[in-house]
Motif scaffolding. Structure first.
Motif, PDB file in Angstrom:
ATOM      1  N   GLN A 137       1.664   5.110   0.411  1.00 14.64           N
ATOM      2  CA  GLN A 137       1.201   6.489   1.575  1.00 14.64           C
ATOM      3  C   GLN A 137       2.082   7.579   0.843  1.00 14.64           C
ATOM      4  O   GLN A 137       3.337   7.418   0.625  1.00 14.64           O
ATOM      5  CB  GLN A 137       1.345   6.218   2.627  1.00 14.64           C
ATOM      6  CG  GLN A 137       0.292   4.969   3.082  1.00 14.64           C
ATOM      7  CD  GLN A 137       0.529   4.981   4.776  1.00 14.64           C
ATOM      8  OE1 GLN A 137       1.211   4.825   5.471  1.00 14.64           O
ATOM      9  NE2 GLN A 137      -0.722   5.191   5.136  1.00 14.64           N
ATOM     10  N   GLY A 197       5.967   2.596   0.726  1.00 14.39           N
ATOM     11  CA  GLY A 197       5.273   1.674  -0.213  1.00 14.39           C
ATOM     12  C   GLY A 197       5.532   1.729  -1.614  1.00 14.39           C
ATOM     13  O   GLY A 197       5.107   0.877  -2.325  1.00 14.39           O
ATOM     14  N   HIS A 248       0.833  -1.070   0.083  1.00 16.07           N
ATOM     15  CA  HIS A 248       0.011   0.100  -0.055  1.00 16.07           C
ATOM     16  C   HIS A 248       0.896   1.309   0.063  1.00 16.07           C
ATOM     17  O   HIS A 248       1.865   1.397   0.957  1.00 16.07           O
ATOM     18  CB  HIS A 248      -0.699  -0.109   1.193  1.00 16.07           C
ATOM     19  CG  HIS A 248      -1.802   1.109   1.207  1.00 16.07           C
ATOM     20  ND1 HIS A 248      -2.657   1.459   0.424  1.00 16.07           N
ATOM     21  CD2 HIS A 248      -1.874   2.145   2.282  1.00 16.07           C
ATOM     22  CE1 HIS A 248      -3.552   2.344   0.729  1.00 16.07           C
ATOM     23  NE2 HIS A 248      -2.869   3.103   2.060  1.00 16.07           N
ATOM     24  N   TYR A 299      -3.005   6.964  -6.175  1.00 18.28           N
ATOM     25  CA  TYR A 299      -2.557   7.296  -4.815  1.00 18.28           C
ATOM     26  C   TYR A 299      -2.540   8.709  -4.626  1.00 18.28           C
ATOM     27  O   TYR A 299      -1.775   9.414  -5.565  1.00 18.28           O
ATOM     28  CB  TYR A 299      -1.252   6.608  -4.220  1.00 18.28           C
ATOM     29  CG  TYR A 299      -1.355   5.086  -4.148  1.00 18.28           C
ATOM     30  CD1 TYR A 299      -1.067   4.283  -4.918  1.00 18.28           C
ATOM     31  CD2 TYR A 299      -2.285   4.547  -3.087  1.00 18.28           C
ATOM     32  CE1 TYR A 299      -1.042   3.123  -4.955  1.00 18.28           C
ATOM     33  CE2 TYR A 299      -2.263   3.154  -2.962  1.00 18.28           C
ATOM     34  CZ  TYR A 299      -1.924   2.433  -4.176  1.00 18.28           C
ATOM     35  OH  TYR A 299      -2.206   1.086  -3.970  1.00 18.28           O
TER      36      TYR A 299
END
Length: 125
Positions: free
Chosen positions: A3, A26, A1, A115
């Motif tokens: 961030q 990540g 994941h 993201y």
């Protein structure tokens, strides 16, 4: 994941400078060939691309509105994305977001990015 955490925003007078940082976690070596970018959104306006970097050699592209004033870059390990902003104008006031892609796409298109950070406010007066 993945961030993303932005920092470095603040208030500055027109003509001044700020440097924004985006700390990633990540985001691995396999992702570095894809785009990372800074976007901004002013009140009542749509989110717009400011600048993007892509590829292992950190090729960069800047929007016309910031060309020659802003510079996007990454640190040597490619875990921190920077935006050096010089000759700031009142119209640069906005919430600035860091974004990271994990697939190929147009680097100045918001739809490319999966993201996003929470944003850091830049106010120029």
């Amino acid at each position: 994941h993945v961030q993303l955490v932005e920092s470095g925003g603040g208030s500055v007078q027109a003509g001044g400078s700020l440097r924004l940082s985006c700390q990633t976690s990540g985001y691995t070596l396999n992702h570095f060939r894809f785009c990372m970018a800074w976007f901004r959104q002013a009140p009542g306006k749509e989110r717009e691309a400011v600048a993007a970097v892509y590829g292992y050699s950190d090729s960069a592209v800047h929007s016309d509105s910031v060309q020659g004033r802003f510079t996007i870059s990454r640190d040597g390990s490619k875990v921190i994305l920077y935006l050096q902003m010089d000759k700031l104008k009142v119209e640069d006031t906005a919430l600035y977001y860091c974004a990271a892609a994990v697939d190929a796409g147009a680097c100045l298109a918001a739809s490319t990015y999966k993201y996003w950070g929470q944003g850091t406010q830049v106010t120029v007066s």
